[in-house]
Structure formats: C-alpha cells, structure tokens
Design an enzyme around this catalytic site. Structure first.
Site, PDB file in Angstrom:
ATOM      1  N   ASP A  18       0.817  -1.215   0.000  1.00  0.00           N
ATOM      2  CA  ASP A  18       0.000   0.000   0.000  1.00  0.00           C
ATOM      3  C   ASP A  18       0.852   1.268   0.000  1.00  0.00           C
ATOM      4  OD1 ASP A  18      -2.314   1.489   0.049  1.00  0.00           O
ATOM      5  OD2 ASP A  18      -3.069   0.664   1.930  1.00  0.00           O
ATOM      6  N   GLU A  46     -14.194   2.112   0.419  1.00  0.00           N
ATOM      7  CA  GLU A  46     -13.599   2.757   1.588  1.00  0.00           C
ATOM      8  C   GLU A  46     -13.922   4.247   1.653  1.00  0.00           C
ATOM      9  OE1 GLU A  46      -9.379   2.236   1.365  1.00  0.00           O
ATOM     10  OE2 GLU A  46      -9.103   3.875  -0.064  1.00  0.00           O
TER      11      GLU A  46
END
Length: 651
Positions: A405, A460
């Site tokens: 990430d 998200e």
C-alpha cells in the site's frame, strides 16, 4: 468496389512478412475484421489517423521520443516497412473475463534510419503503437515522449483528473468536453472519449523500466501525455509518504536497445464492448511465472473497512489473535479462501516487529488447518527496505499473499519496484495485491500472481465521503475496469439512500441498495474479491452471505446484456455450468430486461435478489426469489434508485 491500397496488395501477396517491399510516406493498416483503420504517415514526422467503420475519430496525431539529443519520429527516413499478421488463442492463467481469448492483429513496423522503429498494430479491439530502439550505447536518457492525440471534434470525455503526479489514483471519471481540459489538467488512465457514439479508451500497456503515462489537455480537441520525471532526491514522511523533492530533467535512464510501452486506443462500438475489451491484457508481456498452478483466486474476509467491529463474542475485538481466529473460523465455515491482516499487525516502520497482541505464525498455522490463507498488509517503503528478510519470514510462516500500500507514484523507480515485488513474491508462491497506485494493474498478464489492484475510488471512500455513490459505481466498469481487475472492496451490509447516508468511519455504510452491493460481485472483476463488512454483520444476513460465499471471482465467459456508460450495466458471467447475472443502476430507477438466450438448451434454476418495494426508503430492503428459466425466457427487472439485481443460475 473499393480498391485496396497498393501496400495492402503487396501485404496480401506476401502472405505474412513483407520486408522492404514498399518504402513510402503513408501506409494503411486495418484490423482483421476490417472495422479499425489506421493510416500511418512518415511525411515530415511520424503520425497517424484512426478510423472506425469508415468514420474518422483522430486525425494528424503525432508521436516522438527525445533520447540523448535525438528526436525520434521527427524528419523520419523509412528504411523498411514490414508487415505481419497474427491469429491465436490466449489462455489466461487467471481468468479475469474468460477461459480463453482471441489474439488477432495486423502489424506494420516502420524501420527508420538512426536505429529505431515505430510499430503499429490494428486489433478488432482497437489500435496501438510503440517505439523500439537499437541505439549504439548501453544506456540512454529519455527526456520526453510526445503522445499527441488529436480528435476530429470537441467530444465528451470521461476524464479522471488528478491534483498532482503524487496520487493513489482514486478519481471520479467526470464527463467534460476536450476543449475544457487545460494543459495543467492532468489525469491518470484511462480517459474514455465518446467520439460520436464510438468510445475510445486511451491507455497504455507493457510498462517496464519506464515511468507511467499521464494525460493532459492540449488547448484544443486533443489529449497529450506527460511522464513523471526521474527522482533524484526523496523524503520520507512518517512511514509511507515517500515524496520526490528533486527531479531530473529526464524521465527515464534506460537501455539503448529496447521496446518502449504500448500507447493504445481501445475502441467500442457499443458501451458494453468496453467491458469485454481486453486490449490492455493482449498487449502486455506474457507470463514470467513458469508454474502458475499454485495461484489460487478467491474471496477475502477483510478487517479494516469494518474497523474490526466483531460483536456477539466473548473476547475483546481488535487487532489481536482471538479476533483473527474468529475471521478464520468465519472464512472456513463459508468457503472463503483468505483473511487479510491489515494495518496494525506490525509496528509501523519495521515489518519484522510484530505487535505483541498477535502471533502471526500461530494464525497462519491455524488457517492452514482450516484451509484459509493469510494475506499481510504492508507499507511499500517499509517492505522495500526489508524485502528479502520480510518475504523470507512470510514464507516461513506460510503466508499466502501480501497487500502492498501507499506507493502513490509511478515514476521509473516505482515501476521497477512493482516488477521486483511481483517477481520476488512469485518465487515464494505468494499473491500480490497492490493498493495506493493504479499502474501495477497493467502487469497482471506478465505477473499472474498480481491477483488484483486498487487504484480506484472504492467502498472505503464511504467512510469519509459520499463520493463512491451509484453514479460513480456504474461508471467504473467502462473506465477504470478497462485496464484490468480492480479491488473496489464491496460487500456492505449497512446500506443507505441519499437521504439516510452518513459518514461514519468506525461503522461505515454504502450508498445504494443491498442488491446494488451484491451485483458488484458479478459486475466488478477482481480475482481476489473482498468481503469488506464485519463477519458479525454477515452472520446476521444469511441470505446475502450464502450468495457471497458461492459467487466466483474468476470467469470462463462474460456477456454484456445491456449497458450505458454512467447510467446502468447488466452483465452475465459463466463459471463452469453456472451463470451469474448482475445489474446496477445510478440514482435513476429503471426497468431492464434480462434475455436468457445466452443459456444453453435445458431448464435451469434461477435464484435472484431484487430491490424490495421500499428500497428507495430503506436501502437494505431486498427480496429473494426462486424460479425456473430456459434460454427462451425473458424477465423484466426493476431497479430502485441506486439499485441492483443479482442472480445465480444452475442447471
């Protein structure tokens, strides 16, 4: 009767490769089905026009490459024009859309004086070109690559505008006209141009040892390209934001002899053709993983979106061993292949320093006994600094994959990082899921263990905004998904209308109906597909959980039944003898018709989830229906505002 150009007659007579037979300043290249026509020019500079079904879409587009004081593509002198055709089948190691796909194209290679060539290809799915060089030096600097796409009118374009080159690439594909896009309005990929009905998806493929391509306006009816410069100095903020503080005046330091990335224009006569167009995949380098038998797609129980909100248990929920054993038990009971340990399992800044509340080795062994694999989240910069010892420890534990990430970059060193991680993970039989950047998704053919990729404004965003709404959701299949699989992370069991939605970070909800969420598992492609909500919430929704537990993540066949970019989508996909159908709409309630003529002969059991009659007031309202159907049947379905429809069809 149409008269074939002389160069095509020579090509047909050669029946394959024709080297140097005709050297001229203009060339015509057509796709195998004859619908795509590329007219290449070498008069003064290298350029091209692009036509579809006889209609000109782009005119006088130009290309050049500035390498060590040479401007390739300007004042070209053609030394040889070589043509070839190819027709074959590709069997993807990971079946994102289908068990096999046709790879068929006609190619024109213009070899120039000065040690370079420009290669054009025409596919039924679109057109592409790339530079190839054979320069007499081992290393060169690339200062600039010109990509100038000149459309014939002020067309509307779905344009993922960015704020800077430092980005997660989670954008809205906002429609605007080409003339509205200024030179400083940069965008990630793809941009999808509505050229009078024909859709043109601007993208790239096969990016290696080179930065990613971005788009910008050209003060006219065109799109140009820019590339992140080569970083000279960087600064790490906290553990994850590794920003460039000083950059070179060149974009790449690379080999003198090489092939450059493909610049491609995917074409779709109908909006739905964008969903089945696999031009990006076809142009990528073939797999570099010799044995792919261990690559196992599947679904994932995910902890971060639901903030580990486990309830109805006798332990304190959180980032601890007991909570993840509960996730593993939930996954095992429902045939879910993986569990992610997201942020919190290690002390940030040192991936080898596991927090005392978690025993990763014990969890991995517990999962192995229950046939559930673990995937570990890591910050890219931390992983890069500790790559070998980290992967060696993960391999010893028996970890099945890594979720990497916060890269937020695609300059040349970062593109090298993406390849390096995929290569090293494959050696240890680990899957890779890249978040925090778009560009790695282009590598899924080359590295089949790269099982999915974010670079998308997904679920998200509902934790802190209302930006991942149904209108955005029905734009993604035609735009972002054109590049490859996307880790949108669907599966919300708390669903909201426009009026009832609230941003709640610790207990998030989705915009749109329950059936809208279920349909995502059919419409959205991700061979590693998340179940984003809390296991406790799924256990309270057994009907929805039963559907999610069964829906595949890879497909043998894909059919688009009806679709309109930004409005709605209706897709059927087959795995084995079972079919699944998913429909989604924007904030407009609408009726669609499911035509079951895609089914083979015989009777089938049909089970579907539709929006309840009160779904426009309470978005979690749905109805489950069981009936029978055959290929002669049609079914009218009604989608509520922000609604959906999801079906399973069995023999």
């Amino acid at each position: 009767m149409n008269v074939l150009p002389k160069v095509l007659l020579v090509f047909l007579a050669c029946a394959g490769v024709c080297a140097g037979a005709v050297v001229q300043e203009s060339y015509v290249l057509r796709s195998p089905d004859g619908r795509v026509e590329l007219r290449a020019s070498a008069a003064g500079r290298v350029g091209f026009d692009l036509l579809f079904d006889g209609k000109t879409l782009l005119r006088d587009s130009t290309l050049s490459l500035d390498v060590d004081g040479l401007t390739l593509g300007v004042a070209p002198k053609v030394r040889a024009a070589k043509r070839r055709s190819y027709d074959g089948l590709v069997e993807p190691h990971v079946r994102q859309k289908s068990a096999r796909l046709r790879e068929s194209y006609n190619e024109l290679r213009l070899e120039m004086e000065g040690g370079y060539a420009v290669v054009f290809r025409a596919y039924n799915e679109g057109a592409a070109y790339r530079f190839e060089t054979a320069l007499p030096r081992p290393a060169v600097k690339v200062f600039r690559e010109e990509v100038s796409l000149r459309f014939v009118d002020n067309f509307r374009v779905f344009y993922p505008q960015e704020e800077s080159l430092y980005s997660h690439n989670e954008r809205v594909y906002a429609p605007r006209t080409l003339r509205e896009i200024a030179p400083d309005h940069i965008a990630s990929l793809p941009a999808v141009v509505d050229a009078g009905g024909v859709k043109v998806a601007v993208a790239e493929s096969d990016v290696e040892d080179y930065p990613g391509m971005w788009l910008r306006g050209t003060q006219g009816q065109g799109l140009g390209a820019l590339h992140p410069p080569y970083p000279l100095k960087e600064k790490l903020e906290k553990d994850r934001d590794f920003k460039v503080t000083e950059a070179a005046d060149y974009i790449a330091l690379t080999k003198g002899t090489r092939s450059y990335p493909w610049r491609l224009l995917g074409l779709a006569a109908n909006d739905g053709d964008l969903i089945t167009n696999q031009l990006v995949y076809l142009l990528a380098s073939p797999s570099r993983v010799a044995d792919t038998s261990w690559i196992k797609p599947g679904k994932v129980a995910w902890d971060w979106w639901n903030a580990n909100n486990i309830y109805g248990v006798d332990f304190r929920a959180g980032v601890n061993t007991a909570t993840y054993k509960f996730y593993i038990d939930f996954a095992a009971r429902n045939g879910i292949e993986y569990v992610v340990l997201d942020e919190g399992w290690y002390r940030l800044g040192d991936v080898l320093d596991v927090v005392p509340e978690i025993d990763v080795g014990e969890l991995a062994e517990y999962g192995r006994r229950r046939n559930v694999g673990l995937i570990l989240w890591v910050v890219w910069k931390t992983l890069d600094a500790q790559l070998q010892p980290a992967l060696e420890r993960f391999e010893k534990w028996g970890i099945k994959g890594i979720k990497v990430d916060f890269m937020q970059r695609d300059d040349q060193p970062l593109m090298d990082f993406y390849h390096r991680v995929c290569r090293e993970a494959a050696k240890r039989r680990m899957l890779v899921d890249f978040h925090g950047a778009l560009r790695p998704v282009l590598l899924t053919r080359t590295w089949p263990n790269l099982i999915t990729n974010e670079g998308v404004r997904g679920l998200e965003w509902n934790k802190w905004s209302a930006d991942a709404d149904p209108e955005h959701n029905v734009t993604l299949p035609f735009t972002r998904m054109f590049l490859g699989p996307m880790d949108y992370t669907p599966g919300a069991m708390l669903n909201a209308t426009k009026r009832s939605f609230a941003q709640v970070f610790e207990r998030p909800m989705s915009l749109g109906t329950r059936s809208h969420q279920l349909a995502m598992y059919v419409v959205y492609e991700s061979p590693l597909q998340m179940l984003a909500d809390s296991p406790s919430n799924y256990l309270r929704e057994p009907e929805a959980l039963e559907f999610l537990a069964r829906v595949p993540t890879v497909w043998d066949e894909t059919r688009v039944l009806d679709a309109r970019l930004g409005d709605y989508v209706l897709v059927a996909r087959r795995k084995g003898r079972e079919w699944y159908v998913g429909a989604m709409t924007d904030w407009t309630s609408r009726e669609l018709t499911v035509d079951f003529s895609f089914l083979p002969e015989g009777d089938f059991r049909l089970e579907y989830f539709q929006d309840g009659v009160n779904a426009d007031r309470f978005a979690g309202d749905f109805k489950r229906v069981r009936t029978r159907v055959n290929r002669a049947g049609k079914l009218k379905i009604r989608l509520s505002e922000g609604g959906g429809w999801a079906a399973r069809i069995q023999p």
